[in-house]
Design an enzyme around this catalytic site. Structure first.
Site, PDB file in Angstrom:
ATOM      1  N   SER A 119      73.799  -8.464  11.096  1.00  0.00           N
ATOM      2  CA  SER A 119      73.826  -7.393  12.090  1.00  0.00           C
ATOM      3  C   SER A 119      73.526  -7.932  13.474  1.00  0.00           C
ATOM      4  CB  SER A 119      72.752  -6.355  11.791  1.00  0.00           C
ATOM      5  OG  SER A 119      72.766  -5.988  10.460  1.00  0.00           O
ATOM      6  N   HIS A 140      81.214  -8.251  10.346  1.00  0.00           N
ATOM      7  CA  HIS A 140      80.150  -7.245  10.301  1.00  0.00           C
ATOM      8  C   HIS A 140      80.725  -5.890   9.904  1.00  0.00           C
ATOM      9  CE1 HIS A 140      76.832  -4.946  12.673  1.00  0.00           C
ATOM     10  NE2 HIS A 140      76.535  -5.048  11.401  1.00  0.00           N
ATOM     11  N   GLU A 152      83.379  -5.516  12.779  1.00  0.00           N
ATOM     12  CA  GLU A 152      83.134  -6.251  14.030  1.00  0.00           C
ATOM     13  C   GLU A 152      83.297  -7.738  13.679  1.00  0.00           C
ATOM     14  OE1 GLU A 152      79.067  -5.778  15.446  1.00  0.00           O
ATOM     15  OE2 GLU A 152      79.744  -5.591  17.512  1.00  0.00           O
ATOM     16  N   ASN A 190      75.324  -3.190  17.542  1.00  0.00           N
ATOM     17  CA  ASN A 190      73.876  -2.972  17.584  1.00  0.00           C
ATOM     18  C   ASN A 190      73.294  -3.084  18.978  1.00  0.00           C
ATOM     19  OD1 ASN A 190      73.176  -2.219  14.937  1.00  0.00           O
ATOM     20  ND2 ASN A 190      73.751  -4.282  14.277  1.00  0.00           N
TER      21      ASN A 190
HETATM   22  N1  CAA Z   1      81.359   4.964  -1.115  1.00  0.00           N
HETATM   23  C1  CAA Z   1      82.472   5.716  -1.156  1.00  0.00           C
HETATM   24  N2  CAA Z   1      82.590   6.912  -0.516  1.00  0.00           N
HETATM   25  C2  CAA Z   1      81.504   7.354   0.159  1.00  0.00           C
HETATM   26  C3  CAA Z   1      80.299   6.623   0.246  1.00  0.00           C
HETATM   27  C4  CAA Z   1      80.258   5.371  -0.426  1.00  0.00           C
HETATM   28  N3  CAA Z   1      79.170   4.585  -0.379  1.00  0.00           N
HETATM   29  N4  CAA Z   1      79.413   7.324   1.006  1.00  0.00           N
HETATM   30  C5  CAA Z   1      80.043   8.455   1.397  1.00  0.00           C
HETATM   31  N5  CAA Z   1      81.298   8.465   0.891  1.00  0.00           N
HETATM   32  C6  CAA Z   1      82.356   9.430   1.138  1.00  0.00           C
HETATM   33  C7  CAA Z   1      82.109  10.740   0.443  1.00  0.00           C
HETATM   34  O1  CAA Z   1      82.648  10.728  -0.871  1.00  0.00           O
HETATM   35  C8  CAA Z   1      82.840  11.729   1.349  1.00  0.00           C
HETATM   36  O2  CAA Z   1      84.248  11.713   1.099  1.00  0.00           O
HETATM   37  P1  CAA Z   1      85.202  12.937   1.579  1.00  0.00           P
HETATM   38  O3  CAA Z   1      85.100  13.032   3.076  1.00  0.00           O
HETATM   39  O4  CAA Z   1      86.555  12.532   1.111  1.00  0.00           O
HETATM   40  O5  CAA Z   1      84.637  14.157   0.921  1.00  0.00           O
HETATM   41  C9  CAA Z   1      82.637  11.147   2.714  1.00  0.00           C
HETATM   42  O6  CAA Z   1      82.315   9.772   2.542  1.00  0.00           O
HETATM   43  C10 CAA Z   1      81.529  11.854   3.410  1.00  0.00           C
HETATM   44  O7  CAA Z   1      80.362  11.744   2.591  1.00  0.00           O
HETATM   45  P2  CAA Z   1      79.409  12.950   2.211  1.00  0.00           P
HETATM   46  O8  CAA Z   1      80.174  14.197   2.040  1.00  0.00           O
HETATM   47  O9  CAA Z   1      78.527  12.478   1.095  1.00  0.00           O
HETATM   48  O10 CAA Z   1      78.412  13.074   3.413  1.00  0.00           O
HETATM   49  P3  CAA Z   1      78.651  13.225   4.932  1.00  0.00           P
HETATM   50  O11 CAA Z   1      79.808  14.079   5.271  1.00  0.00           O
HETATM   51  O12 CAA Z   1      77.307  13.589   5.430  1.00  0.00           O
HETATM   52  O13 CAA Z   1      79.029  11.741   5.424  1.00  0.00           O
HETATM   53  C11 CAA Z   1      78.476   9.558   6.108  1.00  0.00           C
HETATM   54  C12 CAA Z   1      78.216  10.645   5.101  1.00  0.00           C
HETATM   55  C13 CAA Z   1      79.915   9.028   5.965  1.00  0.00           C
HETATM   56  C14 CAA Z   1      77.500   8.452   5.797  1.00  0.00           C
HETATM   57  C15 CAA Z   1      78.300  10.164   7.564  1.00  0.00           C
HETATM   58  O14 CAA Z   1      77.078  10.836   7.632  1.00  0.00           O
HETATM   59  C16 CAA Z   1      78.325   9.120   8.626  1.00  0.00           C
HETATM   60  O15 CAA Z   1      79.379   8.695   9.079  1.00  0.00           O
HETATM   61  N6  CAA Z   1      77.131   8.714   9.080  1.00  0.00           N
HETATM   62  C17 CAA Z   1      76.987   7.680  10.112  1.00  0.00           C
HETATM   63  C18 CAA Z   1      77.185   6.343   9.480  1.00  0.00           C
HETATM   64  C19 CAA Z   1      77.037   5.246  10.469  1.00  0.00           C
HETATM   65  O16 CAA Z   1      76.802   5.416  11.647  1.00  0.00           O
HETATM   66  N7  CAA Z   1      77.152   4.023   9.944  1.00  0.00           N
HETATM   67  C20 CAA Z   1      76.940   2.835  10.742  1.00  0.00           C
HETATM   68  C21 CAA Z   1      75.540   2.395  10.562  1.00  0.00           C
HETATM   69  S1  CAA Z   1      75.195   0.960  11.475  1.00  0.00           S
HETATM   70  C22 CAA Z   1      75.664  -0.277  10.452  1.00  0.00           C
HETATM   71  O17 CAA Z   1      76.051  -0.115   9.337  1.00  0.00           O
HETATM   72  C23 CAA Z   1      75.605  -1.617  11.047  1.00  0.00           C
HETATM   73  C24 CAA Z   1      74.328  -2.255  11.283  1.00  0.00           C
HETATM   74  O18 CAA Z   1      74.358  -3.437  11.567  1.00  0.00           O
HETATM   75  C25 CAA Z   1      73.010  -1.595  11.248  1.00  0.00           C
END
Ligand code: CAA
Length: 297
Positions: A119, A140, A152, A190
């Site tokens: 990250s 990333h 990324e 990040n």
């Molecule tokens: N595998 C497969 N599918 C998944 C999944 C997984 N691990 N997690 C969620 N999904 C799918 C669900 O099945 C759902 O599919 P549909 O839209 O077809 O119904 C969809 O994703 C949405 O999931 P949920 O309905 O369970 O929940 P939600 O609508 O609240 O979405 C989320 C969950 C996609 C995580 C959304 O909240 C989101 O986009 N959150 C922000 C995530 C983000 O910012 N990520 C970046 C983090 S920073 C990082 O990763 C880098 C770093 O270096 C720190």
């Protein structure tokens, strides 16, 4: 590239193995901890099932993807002999990653590209401990990996054009959207995300608003799918802390210093989803947002 070894079967590692297998690559998921490996594979099976249930993929595609994943508990020459690409996804600790890259350089064939899912840790530094810095690159992925489109792609000081082009094509073949950036602390994702999360924690600490209120402002006002405090729990407070420290040290700027509240929570083991409590309480299977008792008014 046909054969990929993913090292580390935690949240990011199992997600990365999942997408490679789903897009036809032969995948070796390697973790020294056999229990973690079993858990990682079970998570892949569950998430493939989830995609099949939603008709995003067929049941046959889910089964075929699973059959392309082999799990291994040893990093040795034999296991890595035909690997075209290694994606390292072990914990966000510079010493662990540096040792692993030294080892991978000794064990992998000369053509193998060594990618890190770090990250924030310098790709140039990881490349520097190998004899193949031109083949070391950042790949990333974002969490949850099967859902998020971005990869990324981080080009270290010595990474070659050829390696960049191959990794960009590889990310496209996973139906991801690669974005190439340079190797400076926090890269782009990040560098911008963590100050927002840190500022949300500072605002909470100063009593500007509560956990729910801060998250609601960002969800409703800025259309973020999760508020910054919920996202911090999702990423892991230890990971947020580690990334901010890398940025504070690497950019030499105190504005990236982790909030004292974040530091305390990490020391107390309140790491978010992975420990069951952070800014919120986390029960598996429940989507209800319940703030931790520590932040109840
Ligand atoms: N595998 C497969 N599918 C998944 C999944 C997984 N691990 N997690 C969620 N999904 C799918 C669900 O099945 C759902 O599919 P549909 O839209 O077809 O119904 C969809 O994703 C949405 O999931 P949920 O309905 O369970 O929940 P939600 O609508 O609240 O979405 C989320 C969950 C996609 C995580 C959304 O909240 C989101 O986009 N959150 C922000 C995530 C983000 O910012 N990520 C970046 C983090 S920073 C990082 O990763 C880098 C770093 O270096 C720190």
């Amino acid at each position: 590239m046909k054969k990929v070894s993913v090292i580390g079967s935690g949240t990011m590692g199992n997600g990365i193995a999942h997408v490679f297998a789903l897009h036809g690559f032969t995948v070796q998921l390697i973790d020294l901890n056999g229990d973690a490996l079993k858990k990682g594979l079970a998570t892949i099976e569950k998430n493939l099932g989830r995609q099949a249930e939603k008709n995003l993929i067929t049941q046959e595609q889910a089964s075929a993807a699973l059959s392309r994943i082999q799990t291994l508990t040893e990093i040795n020459r034999q296991n890595l002999q035909d690997t075209d690409l290694v994606v390292e996804a072990v914990s966000e600790n510079a010493d662990i990653k540096l040792n692993l890259f030294r080892q991978l350089d000794q064990l992998c064939p000369t053509h193998t590209i060594l990618a890190s899912n770090t990250s924030s840790i310098s790709i140039t530094r990881l490349g520097g401990v190998t004899g193949r810095a031109e083949k070391v690159i950042g790949m990333h992925f974002m969490n949850p990996v099967p859902v998020m489109k971005l990869v990324e792609v981080i080009r270290g000081y010595a990474t070659s054009d050829e390696t960049c082009d191959l990794v960009i094509e590889c990310a496209k073949s996973l139906q991801k959207i690669p974005v190439a950036v340079r190797d400076y602390p926090g890269f782009v994702a990040n560098r911008i995300l963590m100050p927002m999360i840190n500022e949300a924690i500072r605002a909470l600490h100063e009593g500007v608003a509560g956990v729910i209120e801060i998250d609601e402002v960002m969800k409703l006002g800025m259309s973020h799918p999760m508020g910054p405090l919920q996202l911090a729990d999702f990423i892991g407070l230890d990971v947020c802390h580690a990334i901010l420290k890398v940025m504070q040290d690497g950019l030499g700027d105190q504005r990236y210093a982790p909030s004292p509240l974040l530091v305390n929570m990490v020391l107390a083991g309140k790491l978010g989803v992975k420990s069951g409590e952070g800014f919120y309480l986390h029960k598996s299977g429940s989507k209800e947002l319940v703030p931790s008792p520590a932040f109840k008014k």
